[in-house]
Enzyme design. Structure first.
Site, short mmCIF file in Angstrom:
data_model
loop_
_atom_site.label_atom_id
_atom_site.label_comp_id
_atom_site.label_asym_id
_atom_site.label_seq_id
_atom_site.Cartn_x
_atom_site.Cartn_y
_atom_site.Cartn_z
N LEU A 1 -21.53 170.99 31.84
CA LEU A 1 -21.81 170.78 31.10
C LEU A 1 -22.96 171.78 29.45
CD1 LEU A 1 -20.65 167.13 30.41
CD2 LEU A 1 -19.81 169.28 30.02
N THR B 1 -16.37 156.40 24.33
CA THR B 1 -17.38 155.37 23.66
C THR B 1 -16.60 154.61 22.84
OG1 THR B 1 -19.52 154.83 23.61
CG2 THR B 1 -19.43 157.39 23.12
N GLY C 1 -21.41 160.50 39.48
CA GLY C 1 -21.00 158.93 38.76
C GLY C 1 -20.68 158.52 38.91
N TYR D 1 -26.26 159.74 20.71
CA TYR D 1 -25.38 159.54 21.85
C TYR D 1 -24.16 159.33 21.21
CZ TYR D 1 -22.55 157.57 25.44
OH TYR D 1 -20.72 157.53 26.49
#
Ligand SMILES: NC(=O)c1ccc[n+]([C@@H]2O[C@H](COP(=O)([O-])OP(=O)(O)OC[C@H]3O[C@@H](n4cnc5c(N)ncnc54)[C@H](OP(=O)(O)O)[C@@H]3O)[C@@H](O)[C@H]2O)c1
Length: 299
Positions: free
Chosen positions: A38, A102, A11, A126
């Site tokens: 995960l 985020t 990532g 999300y």
């Protein structure tokens, strides 16, 4: 500090941490799928236990914002249940967890940068699953640091800067959203922030532990402004460029709703750990230079 385990290998943030660790004098170990998945809490517990790490950094997540609307259970597993298992494993091992979240935990109202204590109100799967991950970590592990970032790009992986440069190869003009405002953030700067924080813990292991912090690029713009800046830098290096026409979020059909005001106030992180990301155009220039300069590490 010894023993730092990063979850995530390919990532944007994971690769940025790998690149930036040596100049900070830190050695990192990396893990990821399949041995630490995960979606598989037991694999995370095993990985944390086997590593003997003092610090675990979660640089992995389900980051496909629109796709998450179609697979909320998968997003919940990766963004909430998995991080909870990481936190429980860290708690059992006496380790601390640095977790990345985020700007999409906010609803995008108002016009001032969001502070850490502002009420959350995620609008998308999300955002909701990332917020659930934050809350699970707070409940399971006092020794955490939660860092919310935004609009991440880098020389690595998939991101807006690489998409813009690629699309401009074939299209002379693009329509880009002009009324979402946020902080473009280089993953290399997030890595510098995280590594600076870990460096602070050498002298003062308790500093800022148990806190939530915003860590994003300095200064803000819209996606259209971001695109124009990318093309101006690219054009100056004879790279691809396109005309940008602004469109309103309301007229752009995206599956996941996105906040209009996504700006994060990163002062608390700067005051606590002494790191503030450079002004976003400076960091962007470095990445565009690398992308156009044939940097072999850019894929
Ligand atoms: N990208 C953004 O604009 C943005 C904005 C705000 C916050 N964030 C947050 O910043 C953090 C880093 O994002 P990024 O941009 O670096 O993400 P990214 O480039 O999409 O990378 C995601 C990483 O998660 C790993 N991953 C995905 N599913 C996994 C699973 N089931 N088990 C283990 N690992 C898995 C991937 O593993 P592989 O290496 O195996 O592919 C990859 O390393 C995330 O927490 C994200 O929510 C990102």
């Amino acid at each position: 500090v010894s023993g730092i385990l990063v979850l995530g290998r390919e990532g944007q943030l994971a690769r940025s941490l790998a690149e930036r660790a040596p100049p900070h004098g830190l050695a990192l170990a990396f893990t990821g799928r399949p041995e630490a998945d995960l979606a598989d809490p037991d694999s995370l517990r095993r990985a944390v236990r086997a590593s003997g790490a003092e610090i675990v950094v979660n640089a992995a997540a389900h980051t496909a914002v629109d796709q998450a609307e179609d697979e909320p259970e998968v997003a919940q597993a990766l963004n909430a249940t998995g991080p909870q298992a990481l936190a429980e494993a860290a708690q059992a091992a006496g380790a601390r967890l640095i977790h990345v979240s985020t700007d999409y935990v906010f609803d995008g109202s108002g016009d001032r940068p969001w502070r850490e204590e502002d009420p959350t109100g995620p609008k998308s799967v999300y955002g909701r699953t990332k917020l659930a991950g934050e809350n699970a970590i707070r409940a399971a592990l006092p020794a955490h640091a939660i860092l919310r970032t935004a609009w991440v790009y880098s020389p690595f992986g998939r991101n807006f800067v690489k998409t813009m440069l690629a699309v401009a190869q074939t299209r002379p003009s693009l329509t880009i959203v002009g009324d979402q405002i946020g902080n473009p953030t280089s993953a290399l700067d997030i890595a510098d922030g995280i590594l600076t924080m870990i460096g602070c813990w050498r002298d003062d292991p308790r500093r800022g532990v148990g806190g939530t912090y915003h860590l994003a690029g300095t200064g803000s713009t819209s996606w259209a402004g971001f695109a124009r800046a990318i093309f101006a830098l690219s054009e100056a290096r004879e790279g691809p460029s396109a005309e940008v026409t602004e469109i309103a979020t309301a007229d752009w059909p995206a599956k996941a709703p996105r906040p209009l005001n996504s700006r994060l106030d990163s002062s608390r992180f700067a005051e606590t750990f002494g790191y503030r990301a450079p002004p976003w155009p400076e960091s962007l220039q470095k990445v565009v230079d690398r992308l156009l300069g044939g940097d072999p590490a850019r894929d």
